[in-house]
Design a protein around this motif. Sequence first.
Motif, short mmCIF file in Angstrom:
data_model
loop_
_atom_site.label_atom_id
_atom_site.label_comp_id
_atom_site.label_asym_id
_atom_site.label_seq_id
_atom_site.Cartn_x
_atom_site.Cartn_y
_atom_site.Cartn_z
N GLY A 127 1.59 5.63 -10.40
CA GLY A 127 1.28 5.51 -9.12
C GLY A 127 -0.16 5.01 -8.94
O GLY A 127 -1.08 5.65 -9.78
N VAL A 128 -0.43 4.23 -8.04
CA VAL A 128 -2.10 3.75 -8.03
C VAL A 128 -2.30 3.44 -6.45
O VAL A 128 -1.49 3.36 -5.65
N LEU A 129 -3.58 3.46 -6.29
CA LEU A 129 -4.02 3.02 -4.73
C LEU A 129 -4.36 1.58 -5.15
O LEU A 129 -5.43 1.45 -5.94
N ASP A 130 -3.81 0.74 -4.37
CA ASP A 130 -4.10 -0.47 -4.54
C ASP A 130 -5.35 -1.23 -3.75
O ASP A 130 -5.85 -0.38 -2.99
N LEU A 131 -5.43 -2.39 -3.92
CA LEU A 131 -6.88 -2.95 -3.09
C LEU A 131 -6.71 -3.34 -1.59
O LEU A 131 -7.64 -3.79 -1.16
N ASP A 132 -5.31 -2.64 -1.33
CA ASP A 132 -5.18 -2.72 0.39
C ASP A 132 -5.42 -1.31 0.84
O ASP A 132 -4.79 -1.09 1.88
N ALA A 133 -5.64 -0.67 -0.12
CA ALA A 133 -5.89 0.89 0.33
C ALA A 133 -4.58 1.54 0.46
O ALA A 133 -4.40 2.52 1.34
N GLU A 134 -3.62 1.24 -0.06
CA GLU A 134 -2.22 1.53 0.17
C GLU A 134 -1.83 2.17 -1.22
O GLU A 134 -2.27 1.69 -2.52
N THR A 135 -1.16 3.37 -1.30
CA THR A 135 -0.46 3.79 -2.41
C THR A 135 0.87 3.23 -2.60
O THR A 135 1.63 2.88 -2.04
N SER A 136 0.89 3.03 -4.14
CA SER A 136 2.29 2.18 -4.49
C SER A 136 2.56 2.56 -5.84
O SER A 136 1.89 3.18 -6.54
N TRP A 137 3.57 2.18 -6.19
CA TRP A 137 4.25 2.37 -7.51
C TRP A 137 4.23 1.03 -8.32
O TRP A 137 4.77 0.26 -7.97
N LEU A 138 3.46 1.21 -9.55
CA LEU A 138 3.80 -0.17 -10.42
C LEU A 138 4.92 -0.35 -11.10
O LEU A 138 5.56 0.67 -11.57
N GLU A 139 5.33 -1.60 -11.04
CA GLU A 139 6.78 -1.94 -11.64
C GLU A 139 6.41 -2.15 -12.95
O GLU A 139 6.37 -3.49 -13.50
#
Length: 293
Positions: A127-139
């Motif tokens: 899990g990361v906080l991406d550069l759109d300030a959204e939390t997401s799961w990396l594939e």
Amino acid sequence: MSTTSPHVTEPIWTEGPDGYSLAIEGTALACRNAKGKRLKTVPKKVRESEQARRLADVLLWLERHERDCAARVESWLLGSLPVPASVLSRVWPDPAWRTLLTDLFVAPEGGGEGGFLRGVDDRGRIGVLDLDAETSWLEADRVVPLHPVLVEDLDDVREFALELGITQRLPQLTRQIHRLPASFDADATRIDGYAGGRFEQLRHAAGLAQRHGFPVRGGYATCRVVEGGRTVQARYWIGSDAPDWETETGPLVWVDDDERVLKLTGVGPVAWSEGVRMAELVHAGRKNTEEKK
């Protein structure tokens, strides 16, 4: 975003002498009296108790463990080494590891948009906080902690982190970087811009290098980097005479695993950045000769 372990905020108390309780809090011993009141200092009789000595031994181990963890994470950073999700999942419950890894800027192995590491779930997803300030799961099964010189739009990423109040236990985005020059003399093998730095004693230069984490071997401050699967060592001459003799710095060079000096055109961006950073940090501690003129 659910991760493998929650953050532990309350210390675990153990019984001490005369009704006192002891706990490890951060890097120090905490103490409370029989009524449960937290004390600002640990009383002498409690500090000298067997329980306190055992906890002090644990503290020493924890300090060594934290240093070892930091050294390992920095080696991932300097080598741009891919880290499997399974490894992150195993170490994440450990506070020493988790503190170092949280908000480290990572990207999927093989490329792709990166983000600030926030955890690993029970299924091994990163899990990361991406550069759109959204939390997401990396594939991705593995991620690479990026050296800042390799981060695209580094200034924008730094500004984003500042706006969100992101701090990193191991300085990554704030690490000083140096870009490769646009061109070199095709046969150049050394940088002389940091030569001529005078130290009253060699031990001063060596001690400064070691405090910054650079081993000193054979008269050189050294920095090892793995880049593109190849090991490269930056070497900055600080002298090899007696420790109490005056010394003067010399050239900065890079060598491969076979001790062959590389042409500057063959030095990669991470090895270049780290070598120049090392030379700048050591050179900055030279004697101030301006006052003597």
